[in-house]
Design an enzyme around this catalytic site. Structure first.
Site, mmCIF file in Angstrom:
data_model
loop_
_atom_site.group_PDB
_atom_site.id
_atom_site.type_symbol
_atom_site.label_atom_id
_atom_site.label_comp_id
_atom_site.label_asym_id
_atom_site.label_seq_id
_atom_site.Cartn_x
_atom_site.Cartn_y
_atom_site.Cartn_z
ATOM 1 N N ASP A 1 6.575 -31.369 -58.688
ATOM 2 C CA ASP A 1 5.727 -30.709 -57.694
ATOM 3 C C ASP A 1 4.432 -30.199 -58.265
ATOM 4 O OD1 ASP A 1 7.084 -30.851 -55.441
ATOM 5 O OD2 ASP A 1 8.083 -28.921 -55.599
ATOM 6 N N ARG B 1 14.543 -25.168 -51.519
ATOM 7 C CA ARG B 1 14.327 -26.454 -52.207
ATOM 8 C C ARG B 1 14.431 -26.337 -53.720
ATOM 9 N NH1 ARG B 1 9.657 -27.641 -53.662
ATOM 10 N NH2 ARG B 1 9.774 -29.852 -53.114
ATOM 11 N N PRO C 1 1.400 -8.268 -44.737
ATOM 12 C CA PRO C 1 0.145 -8.756 -45.323
ATOM 13 C C PRO C 1 -0.314 -7.923 -46.517
ATOM 14 C CG PRO C 1 -0.169 -8.047 -43.031
ATOM 15 C CD PRO C 1 1.250 -7.775 -43.372
ATOM 16 N N GLU D 1 1.927 -2.861 -35.863
ATOM 17 C CA GLU D 1 0.773 -2.633 -36.740
ATOM 18 C C GLU D 1 1.168 -2.213 -38.153
ATOM 19 O OE1 GLU D 1 0.580 -2.194 -33.531
ATOM 20 O OE2 GLU D 1 -1.111 -3.544 -33.198
#
Ligand code: ADE
Length: 248
Positions: free
Chosen positions: A169, A154, A89, A116
Site C-alpha cells: 500500500d 484491512r 474534528p 456542536e
C-alpha cells in the site's frame, strides 16, 4: 479484535459494515462489532443527550452522563483493558501509522460526537485519544468511525485476500501508489505503457518508482520530505521536476 461504537444513529453503520472486507473480517471472527445507542443511556424520561452550553453560544453540547454510563456498561461486560477513542474534528489526524497502532489493541471503544460539541469532561476524564479523519467538519463522528474501522479491518491478518496488497500500500512507504493497468492493452486509443508489457522486471520496477515520485510530487509534495529517497531516486526526482517545469 472487538470494537464497540457509541452513537446516536447506530443504524447508519448497517450498510458499510455488511459489505466487503469488514463483512469478511466479521464472518471470520477477526472483528467483532457492537453498536450502542447513546440515547438508551440517558437518565431522564425525555432521553436527553444534549443541552445548551454554559456561558451561552450557538448550538447544543453532548452531555457527559450518558457517555459515562454507556462506557461503564461496556467496561463491566468486558472486564478487559479498553482503549477509548473520541471522533471529533479537534482530534489528532488519522494516518496509516495510527491505524497500525490501533489494530494492535484487542478492544477499542469509538465514541461518535454529534451536535456542536461534547462536554469537555468527556475529553478530560473518559477518553484515551481523540481522532479526526481530516480538516473538515462532518455532521457527526459516525462516518469517521466507519473510516477508522475500515482502515483497521484491512490490517487484521487474514482479512484481505492477498496480504501483499496491504504491504505494498501507499503510505507503507510514504509515497503515493504507482499507476496500474489491466486488459485491454488499448481502449478508445488509450494505451497501456509499453514498458509494463515488456516483461523486463528491472525496467518495470524503475518505471513504477518514477511514477510514484511523479504522482507524489504533483499531489502530495509534503510526503517527499519524509520518504528517505535513495541517491538514485533523488536524481530521478530532479529529472521529473525538470520535465514538469517544461510541460507547465
Ligand atoms: N466529526 C465531525 N467532523 C469530524 C472529523 N473530521 N473527524 C472525526 N470526527 C468528526
Amino acid at each position: 479484535m472487538r470494537v464497540d461504537i457509541i452513537s446516536l444513529f447506530p443504524s447508519m453503520f448497517k450498510g458499510p459494515f455488511e459489505e466487503s472486507i469488514i463483512k469478511r473480517a466479521r464472518e471470520k471472527s477477526l472483528l467483532e462489532i457492537h453498536l450502542h445507542n447513546l440515547r438508551e443511556f440517558a437518565t431522564d424520561t425525555h432521553r436527553t443527550v444534549d443541552d445548551t452550553p454554559f456561558g451561552g453560544g450557538a448550538g447544543m453540547v453532548m452531555k457527559v452522563e450518558p457517555i459515562y454510563r454507556v462506557l461503564n456498561y461496556i467496561k463491566e461486560n468486558l472486564k478487559k483493558r479498553i482503549k477509548v477513542v473520541l471522533l471529533s474534528p479537534q482530534g489528532k489526524t488519522l494516518n496509516q501509522d495510527i491505524a497500525f497502532e490501533l489494530v494492535k489493541e484487542e478492544n477499542i471503544i469509538l465514541i461518535c460526537g454529534r451536535y456542536e460539541g461534547v462536554d469537555e469532561r468527556v475529553r478530560e476524564y473518559l477518553i484515551d485519544e481523540e481522532l479526526s479523519i481530516g480538516d473538515y467538519v462532518l455532521s457527526g463522528g459516525e462516518i469517521a468511525a466507519m473510516v477508522v474501522v475500515d482502515a483497521m479491518a484491512r490490517l487484521l491478518p487474514g482479512a484481505v485476500g492477498d496480504e501483499r496488497s496491504v504491504k505494498e500500500d501507499s503510505f507503507s512507504r510514504p509515497l503515493l501508489d504507482y499507476a496500474q493497468y489491466t486488459r485491454p492493452v488499448e481502449f478508445m486509443g488509450w494505451k497501456v505503457p509499453e514498458v509494463l508489457r515488456s516483461g523486463n522486471h528491472q525496467k518495470i520496477g524503475e518505471w513504477r518508482i518514477k511514477n510514484m515520485l511523479k504522482k507524489t510530487l504533483r499531489n502530495r509534495p509534503d510526503l517527499l520530505e519524509k520518504a528517505n529517497l535513495t541517491l538514485e531516486e533523488k536524481r530521478w526526482l530532479e529529472e521529473i521536476k525538470k520535465t514538469l517545469n517544461l510541460n507547465s
